[in-house]
Design an enzyme around this catalytic site. Structure first.
Site, PDB file in Angstrom:
ATOM      1  N   SER A  82       4.094  -6.209  -3.123  1.00 24.13           N
ATOM      2  CA  SER A  82       3.791  -6.414  -1.702  1.00 24.13           C
ATOM      3  C   SER A  82       4.472  -7.687  -1.234  1.00 24.13           C
ATOM      4  O   SER A  82       4.471  -8.691  -1.954  1.00 24.13           O
ATOM      5  CB  SER A  82       2.281  -6.551  -1.490  1.00 24.13           C
ATOM      6  OG  SER A  82       2.025  -7.076  -0.191  1.00 24.13           O
ATOM      7  N   SER A 139       0.842  -1.203   0.000  1.00 27.67           N
ATOM      8  CA  SER A 139       0.000   0.000   0.000  1.00 27.67           C
ATOM      9  C   SER A 139       0.874   1.248   0.000  1.00 27.67           C
ATOM     10  O   SER A 139       0.575   2.227  -0.697  1.00 27.67           O
ATOM     11  CB  SER A 139      -0.901   0.010   1.239  1.00 27.67           C
ATOM     12  OG  SER A 139      -1.670  -1.160   1.275  1.00 27.67           O
ATOM     13  N   HIS A 170       1.690 -13.272   0.022  1.00 27.82           N
ATOM     14  CA  HIS A 170       2.222 -12.992  -1.321  1.00 27.82           C
ATOM     15  C   HIS A 170       3.353 -13.953  -1.687  1.00 27.82           C
ATOM     16  O   HIS A 170       3.735 -14.803  -0.889  1.00 27.82           O
ATOM     17  CB  HIS A 170       2.632 -11.523  -1.409  1.00 27.82           C
ATOM     18  CG  HIS A 170       1.434 -10.619  -1.307  1.00 27.82           C
ATOM     19  ND1 HIS A 170       1.017  -9.790  -2.320  1.00 27.82           N
ATOM     20  CD2 HIS A 170       0.528 -10.448  -0.312  1.00 27.82           C
ATOM     21  CE1 HIS A 170      -0.085  -9.152  -1.945  1.00 27.82           C
ATOM     22  NE2 HIS A 170      -0.385  -9.535  -0.726  1.00 27.82           N
ATOM     23  N   ASN A 183       7.501   8.687   5.974  1.00 24.21           N
ATOM     24  CA  ASN A 183       8.592   7.752   6.250  1.00 24.21           C
ATOM     25  C   ASN A 183       8.019   6.361   6.081  1.00 24.21           C
ATOM     26  O   ASN A 183       7.249   5.893   6.927  1.00 24.21           O
ATOM     27  CB  ASN A 183       9.149   7.948   7.654  1.00 24.21           C
ATOM     28  CG  ASN A 183      10.210   6.887   7.961  1.00 24.21           C
ATOM     29  OD1 ASN A 183      10.525   6.050   7.113  1.00 24.21           O
ATOM     30  ND2 ASN A 183      10.751   6.907   9.152  1.00 24.21           N
TER      31      ASN A 183
HETATM   32  C1  LIG Z   1      -3.527  -5.641  -5.803  1.00 26.45           C
HETATM   33  C2  LIG Z   1      -3.018  -5.223  -4.458  1.00 26.45           C
HETATM   34  N1  LIG Z   1      -2.484  -4.009  -4.310  1.00 26.45           N
HETATM   35  C3  LIG Z   1      -2.002  -3.602  -3.120  1.00 26.45           C
HETATM   36  C4  LIG Z   1      -2.023  -4.412  -2.016  1.00 26.45           C
HETATM   37  C5  LIG Z   1      -1.503  -3.895  -0.698  1.00 26.45           C
HETATM   38  O1  LIG Z   1      -0.384  -4.584  -0.224  1.00 26.45           O
HETATM   39  P1  LIG Z   1      -0.034  -4.556   1.345  1.00 26.45           P
HETATM   40  O2  LIG Z   1      -0.989  -5.486   2.025  1.00 26.45           O
HETATM   41  O3  LIG Z   1       1.379  -5.021   1.422  1.00 26.45           O
HETATM   42  O4  LIG Z   1      -0.203  -3.159   1.809  1.00 26.45           O
HETATM   43  C6  LIG Z   1      -2.575  -5.687  -2.119  1.00 26.45           C
HETATM   44  C7  LIG Z   1      -2.612  -6.567  -0.934  1.00 26.45           C
HETATM   45  O5  LIG Z   1      -2.751  -7.751  -0.988  1.00 26.45           O
HETATM   46  C8  LIG Z   1      -3.091  -6.111  -3.369  1.00 26.45           C
HETATM   47  O6  LIG Z   1      -3.632  -7.319  -3.506  1.00 26.45           O
END
Ligand SMILES: Cc1ncc(COP(=O)(O)O)c(C=O)c1O
Length: 452
Positions: A226, A99, A231, A301
């Protein structure tokens, strides 16, 4: 003087000996404490995703703790380099989540340091069937998401609808490879070039997936990953932005690191790698200012730590095996569920795509004599974890119902995703015995309803 030029290495220090003993004990601990959960059909929960690791990740993390660097250091640099080499990208900027990577990528394109930054009110094309933090940075940067429909089966943005989504304000496409399934990136890039648009690939679900012989994440101007445990590789929380362009990289780096302009690392000389550390002008000040406190972006940050990177390092080496296991699991489930195609939409992918599947997505057909809820309830009761496809239609989610947006074409397929799609796991923690049991549960569901 001896004729033998061989130099003897110095004896290990007490600290080295202790470190070795600790790491050996960690390996032993892994064998005793983390191994050996026996799968009991119907009792052991089959998760859709999770950490896949062995003693190497534990040892690597403990080693990082023993060194106690804590913040962004040599392991983070090594992890970035390993990913750069793997993907053939010039820069991997590690961050604390996928994210955050999305936020940095979108914010970078709004930088005043660009010749033509995205401005508030500019439009970004993106699918409505999506993950929330792909849309959030568009909203947070006061841009307007323009939603396009997806395709049931691939669950990706329908590239045939891009043209209809275009307006004079369109400046970028934010395209997620949903659940590891590669988007038709040749079509996306051709459209972007024709209309001078930036492309961000959200590759959070698709590390290792390929399209037309190229890794997903190597097509767009910026890409995001991610490393959350479900993942393809994990660092616990974690993510990365991939970038080839050095100017975009500098900006993204700054957005990640408080917005500061200075890019020197911890070990750089007092006057900085640029040798100009104390040479920066601030209006209203006659003396020059320290580059380390000189801000050219409104930043955050969002950095990754050494412990996170230490876990990621052995994971990168394992990626080919992890991807192969996902593909194997996908194929077994596909063959086993094929007989139920009359009731379930099976996953589909482009002929040029070689997906490193994140999950196995299904949609219950409208004419099926059962609902998604019926099937999911049955699977969960029998210890097979299911998940709905993220936000379904993001515009139906409470936080996103009132955002400024434009809908390019009817979101017909997206609404079908919202109503009928769900996924089950293919992650490498699922073995053949578990796959067999998962298919047995599906068979039972259909048999009990006289549908098999
Ligand atoms: C398509 C997509 N984008 C962004 C994210 C966000 O990743 P994170 O959970 O590491 O913030 C995810 C999370 O699974 C995702 O599936």
């Amino acid at each position: 003087m001896s004729d033998n030029p061989t130099r003897q290495s110095p004896p290990p220090s007490r600290a080295d000996i202790l470190r070795r003993e600790i790491l050996d004990k960690v390996a032993e601990y892994y064998q005793v404490a983390h191994q050996g959960e026996v799968f009991v059909p119907g009792e052991t929960f089959i998760h859709y995703g999770g950490r896949v690791y062995d003693e190497r990740e534990l040892q690597s993390a403990v080693d990082a703790i023993l060194e106690f660097w804590l913040t962004d250091g040599p392991r983070v640099a090594a992890f970035s380099e390993a990913l750069e080499a793997l993907l053939g990208l010039k820069h991997i900027l590690t961050v604390n989540s996928g994210s955050s990577a999305n936020l940095i990528a979108m914010t970078t394109l709004c930088s005043r340091q660009l010749e033509r930054p995205l401005q508030p009110g500019d439009e970004v094309i993106t699918p409505a069937a999506t993950f929330p933090t792909t849309v959030a940075p568009i909203v947070q940067n006061r841009l307007i998401p323009v939603f396009v429909d997806c395709m049931l089966g691939t669950y990706n943005l329908n590239v045939a609808l891009l043209e209809a989504a275009l307006s004079e304000k369109t400046r970028a496409i934010f395209v997620p490879h949903i659940l590891g399934n590669p988007v038709e990136m040749d079509a996306v890039m051709a459209f972007a070039q024709a209309h001078d648009l930036y492309v961000i690939e959200d590759t959070c679900d698709a590390l290792g997936s390929q399209y037309d012989g190229r890794y997903c994440g190597t097509f767009g101007h910026l890409t995001t990953f991610s490393f959350y445990p479900a993942h393809h590789i994990t660092t616990g929380e974690g993510g990365a932005v991939g970038i080839n362009d050095p100017h975009l990289y500098r900006i993204a780096h700054s957005v990640r690191d408080w917005g500061r302009d200075c890019w020197c690392d911890h070990t750089s000389p007092r006057e900085g790698e640029c040798r100009q550390r104390f040479d920066w002008e601030i209006p209203g000040l006659e003396e020059p200012y320290d580059h380390r406190y000189y801000y050219t972006e409104i930043g955050y940050n969002l950095k990754m730590t050494e412990v996170q990177a230490s876990i990621g390092l052995p994971q990168v080496d394992k990626l080919p095996a992890l991807v192969a296991a996902r593909q194997h699991n996908f194929q077994v489930l596909y063959a086993g569920l094929k007989p139920y195609e009359e009731y379930l939409v099976l996953p589909a992918w482009h002929i040029k795509a070689d997906p490193a599947w994140f999950a196995f997505t299904l949609a219950v057909r409208e004419q099926a004599p059962f609902t998604r809820h019926d099937l999911n309830d049955f699977l969960q009761q029998h210890k097979v974890e299911t998940r709905y496809l993220f936000a379904g239609n993001i515009l139906n989610q409470p936080a996103y119902r009132h955002i400024a947006h434009r809908i390019a074409t009817p979101l017909t397929e997206t609404d079908r995703v919202l109503k009928s799609a769900f996924f089950i796991g293919v992650y490498p923690g699922i073995d053949d015995a578990q796959l067999k049991y998962m298919l047995y549960v599906f068979d039972t569901f259909f048999r009990e309803r006289g549908l098999a």
